[in-house]
Design a protein around this motif. Structure first.
Motif, mmCIF file in Angstrom:
data_model
loop_
_atom_site.group_PDB
_atom_site.id
_atom_site.type_symbol
_atom_site.label_atom_id
_atom_site.label_comp_id
_atom_site.label_asym_id
_atom_site.label_seq_id
_atom_site.Cartn_x
_atom_site.Cartn_y
_atom_site.Cartn_z
ATOM 1 N N ASN A 1 0.569 -1.291 -0.216
ATOM 2 C CA ASN A 1 -0.629 -0.129 -0.306
ATOM 3 C C ASN A 1 0.988 1.440 -0.125
ATOM 4 O O ASN A 1 0.689 2.002 -0.755
ATOM 5 C CB ASN A 1 -0.933 0.357 1.411
ATOM 6 C CG ASN A 1 -2.210 -0.821 0.975
ATOM 7 O OD1 ASN A 1 -2.342 -2.246 0.091
ATOM 8 N ND2 ASN A 1 -2.987 -1.297 2.115
ATOM 9 N N ALA A 2 1.735 1.010 0.850
ATOM 10 C CA ALA A 2 2.933 2.385 0.608
ATOM 11 C C ALA A 2 3.749 2.386 -0.152
ATOM 12 O O ALA A 2 3.896 3.927 -1.046
ATOM 13 C CB ALA A 2 4.229 2.039 1.865
ATOM 14 N N MET A 3 3.910 1.883 -1.458
ATOM 15 C CA MET A 3 4.108 2.143 -2.922
ATOM 16 C C MET A 3 3.521 2.592 -3.725
ATOM 17 O O MET A 3 3.662 3.471 -4.458
ATOM 18 C CB MET A 3 4.810 0.892 -3.105
ATOM 19 C CG MET A 3 6.623 0.126 -2.684
ATOM 20 S SD MET A 3 7.934 1.196 -2.478
ATOM 21 C CE MET A 3 7.692 1.459 -0.552
ATOM 22 N N ARG A 4 2.590 1.484 -3.310
ATOM 23 C CA ARG A 4 1.132 2.107 -4.867
ATOM 24 C C ARG A 4 1.230 3.241 -3.856
ATOM 25 O O ARG A 4 1.180 4.429 -4.892
ATOM 26 C CB ARG A 4 0.355 1.261 -4.350
ATOM 27 C CG ARG A 4 -0.861 1.501 -5.353
ATOM 28 C CD ARG A 4 -1.862 0.416 -4.457
ATOM 29 N NE ARG A 4 -2.111 1.265 -3.387
ATOM 30 C CZ ARG A 4 -3.513 0.891 -3.008
ATOM 31 N NH1 ARG A 4 -3.717 -0.165 -2.732
ATOM 32 N NH2 ARG A 4 -4.129 1.178 -0.979
ATOM 33 N N ASP A 5 0.373 3.406 -2.833
ATOM 34 C CA ASP A 5 0.023 4.785 -2.558
ATOM 35 C C ASP A 5 1.231 5.895 -3.041
ATOM 36 O O ASP A 5 1.283 7.086 -3.564
ATOM 37 C CB ASP A 5 -0.742 5.109 -1.358
ATOM 38 C CG ASP A 5 -1.635 4.516 -0.854
ATOM 39 O OD1 ASP A 5 -2.099 4.047 -1.737
ATOM 40 O OD2 ASP A 5 -2.071 4.527 0.173
ATOM 41 N N TRP A 6 2.683 5.733 -2.600
ATOM 42 C CA TRP A 6 3.722 6.799 -3.140
ATOM 43 C C TRP A 6 3.893 7.277 -4.255
ATOM 44 O O TRP A 6 3.716 8.448 -5.345
ATOM 45 C CB TRP A 6 5.058 6.593 -2.253
ATOM 46 C CG TRP A 6 5.680 7.776 -2.679
ATOM 47 C CD1 TRP A 6 6.643 7.976 -1.696
ATOM 48 C CD2 TRP A 6 6.780 7.794 -3.695
ATOM 49 N NE1 TRP A 6 7.850 8.751 -1.685
ATOM 50 C CE2 TRP A 6 8.055 9.119 -3.553
ATOM 51 C CE3 TRP A 6 7.300 7.009 -5.153
ATOM 52 C CZ2 TRP A 6 8.585 9.005 -3.754
ATOM 53 C CZ3 TRP A 6 7.916 7.514 -6.148
ATOM 54 C CH2 TRP A 6 8.789 9.019 -5.483
ATOM 55 N N CYS A 7 3.621 5.638 -5.819
ATOM 56 C CA CYS A 7 3.267 6.231 -6.813
ATOM 57 C C CYS A 7 2.247 7.116 -7.148
ATOM 58 O O CYS A 7 2.559 7.738 -7.912
ATOM 59 C CB CYS A 7 3.306 4.766 -7.241
ATOM 60 S SG CYS A 7 5.169 3.814 -7.251
ATOM 61 N N THR A 8 1.143 6.786 -6.098
ATOM 62 C CA THR A 8 -0.134 7.670 -7.244
ATOM 63 C C THR A 8 -0.055 9.362 -6.921
ATOM 64 O O THR A 8 0.408 10.353 -7.197
ATOM 65 C CB THR A 8 -1.562 6.879 -5.861
ATOM 66 O OG1 THR A 8 -1.244 5.162 -6.660
ATOM 67 C CG2 THR A 8 -2.357 7.898 -6.358
ATOM 68 N N GLN A 9 0.095 9.291 -5.248
ATOM 69 C CA GLN A 9 1.201 11.037 -4.791
ATOM 70 C C GLN A 9 2.198 11.768 -5.619
ATOM 71 O O GLN A 9 2.555 13.078 -6.177
ATOM 72 C CB GLN A 9 1.882 10.639 -3.786
ATOM 73 C CG GLN A 9 2.019 12.064 -3.223
ATOM 74 C CD GLN A 9 0.637 12.338 -2.272
ATOM 75 O OE1 GLN A 9 -0.635 11.984 -2.013
ATOM 76 N NE2 GLN A 9 0.973 14.244 -2.178
ATOM 77 N N HIS A 10 2.986 10.262 -6.002
ATOM 78 C CA HIS A 10 4.154 10.924 -7.032
ATOM 79 C C HIS A 10 4.226 11.240 -8.619
ATOM 80 O O HIS A 10 5.053 11.045 -9.249
ATOM 81 C CB HIS A 10 5.475 10.771 -6.612
ATOM 82 C CG HIS A 10 5.673 10.871 -4.980
ATOM 83 N ND1 HIS A 10 5.688 12.368 -4.641
ATOM 84 C CD2 HIS A 10 5.519 10.730 -3.650
ATOM 85 C CE1 HIS A 10 6.310 12.109 -3.310
ATOM 86 N NE2 HIS A 10 5.291 11.720 -2.533
ATOM 87 N N GLY A 11 3.190 10.392 -8.799
ATOM 88 C CA GLY A 11 3.085 10.804 -10.442
ATOM 89 C C GLY A 11 3.651 8.932 -11.737
ATOM 90 O O GLY A 11 4.110 9.396 -12.274
ATOM 91 N N LEU A 12 3.263 8.677 -10.621
ATOM 92 C CA LEU A 12 4.591 7.257 -11.251
ATOM 93 C C LEU A 12 3.373 6.072 -11.406
ATOM 94 O O LEU A 12 2.356 5.510 -10.688
ATOM 95 C CB LEU A 12 5.515 6.118 -10.056
ATOM 96 C CG LEU A 12 6.811 6.940 -9.798
ATOM 97 C CD1 LEU A 12 7.308 6.993 -8.771
ATOM 98 C CD2 LEU A 12 7.094 7.623 -11.403
#
Length: 89
Positions: free
Chosen positions: A78-89
């Motif tokens: 969830n952390a990786m997925r949410d980080w990617c969403t937050q940072h446009g990846l």
């Protein structure tokens, strides 16, 4: 509700953060990952991206690499997925 660790992680650049700063990864799993030369958060992100952000593949990698349990796998994914969403990846 997201933990403070998750909120902080999601909203900051990964930079050179130690792997233990990743939600779901603490000192024990961090030490195990470090044995596999995964000592930085960006290296966990790289593993996530190399597995095409696929939940099952990433969780399987975590379990095999550091013996992460289901809750730890879920929190890290969830952390990786949410980080990617937050940072446009």
């Amino acid at each position: 509700m997201a933990s403070q660790k998750s909120i902080t992680f999601q909203n900051e650049p990964i930079g050179n953060k130690h792997v233990s700063k990743v939600p779901g990864i603490g000192k024990t799993l961090g030490d195990e990952l470090a044995k596999a030369r995964i000592d930085k958060a960006y290296k966990v992100l790289a593993q996530f991206l190399m597995r095409d952000k696929a939940e099952a593949k990433f969780k399987d990698w975590l379990q095999k690499t550091c013996k992460a349990n289901e809750e730890q796998q879920r929190d890290c994914f969830n952390a990786m997925r949410d980080w990617c969403t937050q940072h446009g990846l």
